[in-house]
Scaffold this active site. Sequence first.
Site, PDB file in Angstrom:
ATOM      1  CB  SER A 120      90.321 -21.823  19.044  1.00  0.00           C
ATOM      2  OG  SER A 120      89.110 -22.339  19.547  1.00  0.00           O
ATOM      3  CB  THR A 159      91.161 -23.973  24.310  1.00  0.00           C
ATOM      4  OG1 THR A 159      92.416 -23.487  23.866  1.00  0.00           O
ATOM      5  CG2 THR A 159      91.365 -25.239  25.112  1.00  0.00           C
ATOM      6  CB  THR A 168      93.617 -26.160  22.387  1.00  0.00           C
ATOM      7  OG1 THR A 168      93.755 -24.818  21.908  1.00  0.00           O
ATOM      8  CG2 THR A 168      94.981 -26.668  22.810  1.00  0.00           C
ATOM      9  NE  ARG A 197     102.116 -21.984  23.510  1.00  0.00           N
ATOM     10  CZ  ARG A 197     100.835 -22.052  23.843  1.00  0.00           C
ATOM     11  NH1 ARG A 197     100.019 -22.852  23.187  1.00  0.00           N
ATOM     12  NH2 ARG A 197     100.368 -21.335  24.826  1.00  0.00           N
ATOM     13  CB  VAL A 198     103.751 -27.983  24.565  1.00  0.00           C
ATOM     14  CG1 VAL A 198     102.677 -28.673  25.396  1.00  0.00           C
ATOM     15  CG2 VAL A 198     104.282 -28.937  23.489  1.00  0.00           C
ATOM     16  N   GLY A 199     101.254 -25.711  24.938  1.00  0.00           N
ATOM     17  CA  GLY A 199     100.553 -24.858  25.896  1.00  0.00           C
ATOM     18  C   GLY A 199     100.185 -25.621  27.152  1.00  0.00           C
ATOM     19  CB  THR A 235      90.184 -21.774  27.640  1.00  0.00           C
ATOM     20  OG1 THR A 235      89.313 -20.792  28.211  1.00  0.00           O
ATOM     21  CG2 THR A 235      89.460 -23.111  27.555  1.00  0.00           C
ATOM     22  N   GLY A 236      92.665 -20.011  27.544  1.00  0.00           N
ATOM     23  CA  GLY A 236      93.286 -18.686  27.583  1.00  0.00           C
ATOM     24  C   GLY A 236      94.796 -18.818  27.470  1.00  0.00           C
TER      25      GLY A 236
HETATM   26  N1  ASP Z   1      95.272 -22.433  26.525  1.00  0.00           N
HETATM   27  C1  ASP Z   1      95.588 -22.627  25.132  1.00  0.00           C
HETATM   28  C2  ASP Z   1      97.067 -22.620  24.954  1.00  0.00           C
HETATM   29  O1  ASP Z   1      97.742 -21.841  25.602  1.00  0.00           O
HETATM   30  C3  ASP Z   1      95.031 -21.599  24.228  1.00  0.00           C
HETATM   31  C4  ASP Z   1      93.652 -21.154  24.475  1.00  0.00           C
HETATM   32  O2  ASP Z   1      92.993 -21.606  25.359  1.00  0.00           O
HETATM   33  O3  ASP Z   1      93.222 -20.296  23.754  1.00  0.00           O
HETATM   34  O4  ASP Z   1      97.544 -23.328  24.111  1.00  0.00           O
END
Ligand code: ASP
Length: 354
Positions: free
Chosen positions: A91, A211, A229, A239-241, A262-263
């Site tokens: 990840s 992440t 991440t 795509r940008v998180g 995270t998430g």
């Molecule tokens: N927060 C990260 C994202 O949305 C992904 C993750 O934390 O698993 O890119």
Amino acid sequence: MLKLTRRHFIVSGFTFLAAHRLRSSFAQVERPNRPLAIASANRITLPDGTVYYNGIRATERAFQLMRAGSDPLDAVIAGVNIVEDDPHDMSVGYGGLPNEEGEVELDASVMHGPTGRCGAVAALRYIKNPSQVARLVMEETDHVLLVGEGALRFALSFGFKKEELLTERARQVWLQWRRQRSERDHWMQNKLPGALRSALPDWDWRQFTGTINCLAITEAGDIAGVTTTSGLAFKIPGRVGDSPIIGCGLYVDNEVGAAGSTGWGEDNIRVVGAHAVVENMRRGMSPLEACLEALRRVVKLYGGRPAHQLNFYALNKNGEYAGAAIFKGAQFAVTDARGSRVEDSAYLFERPPQ
Ligand code: ASP
């Protein structure tokens, strides 16, 4: 001595019970708990069955460096570099799961409390340590965020090596995911088809997201943070998180504290989560109360139980800290004078909707 109660709080619905309990335990703080490093903790299972938590390696390294007098940003970046370099962590960095076209695209941000400066990169390909590139954006430019091709060229101009980041294991998982796609897929739900779970029974699905966010405070009270991440697995290219967006995946205020996430990044972006958590602490909330309040905003936007997991982590100037998540089961890593450990995050709901 600092007296901390263990965080096994169940915060069902919208009660404030856990937050109240925590406040009374922190009333007993006599001396700040510093230095301190906390991080998200993803459980990694190696093919031979070995299990470890990625965040512990990062907090240990960061803590040792701060003990030796290091700046907190140097400390957290050195900590997460271990995770970025780890091919088994799918990840983050090298070995991260790719986008839907099989390309690894990385996001990272850094923020340095003493100077209030920050830097970030998004959709960066071929560079295994995006956190170091984010720091260069902060130190060498007047910009905050570089993306895609421009971020890559910027990194190469500083001598970073261009490397293929897709490991064979990540490629196999991606191929399996691609085989499962169907004409019924759509953008909202094609990321985790149920059939794929049965096609890859030994796969640890917690690695679909991941992440690492690492936050630290030195003995003198200087604060910094980093989030790095490979983003959501099989995302749409480009795509940008939340991770590289200052205020969402990371925020640091040297007078107040720091927060990270995270998430499911899209859910966090909607509430500008890390900034919301820091502002909650500025208004007097404990780190736990601050994280839970930000999570409740996400719940409110959904009008009920969200579909995805989202985690916040926070520490304040006294070295009080917390991790909190939408759903039960999340953990986070801590290293302080009491040693290194993984603690359970507080949570709002027992489980996701079926
Ligand atoms: N927060 C990260 C994202 O949305 C992904 C993750 O934390 O698993 O890119």
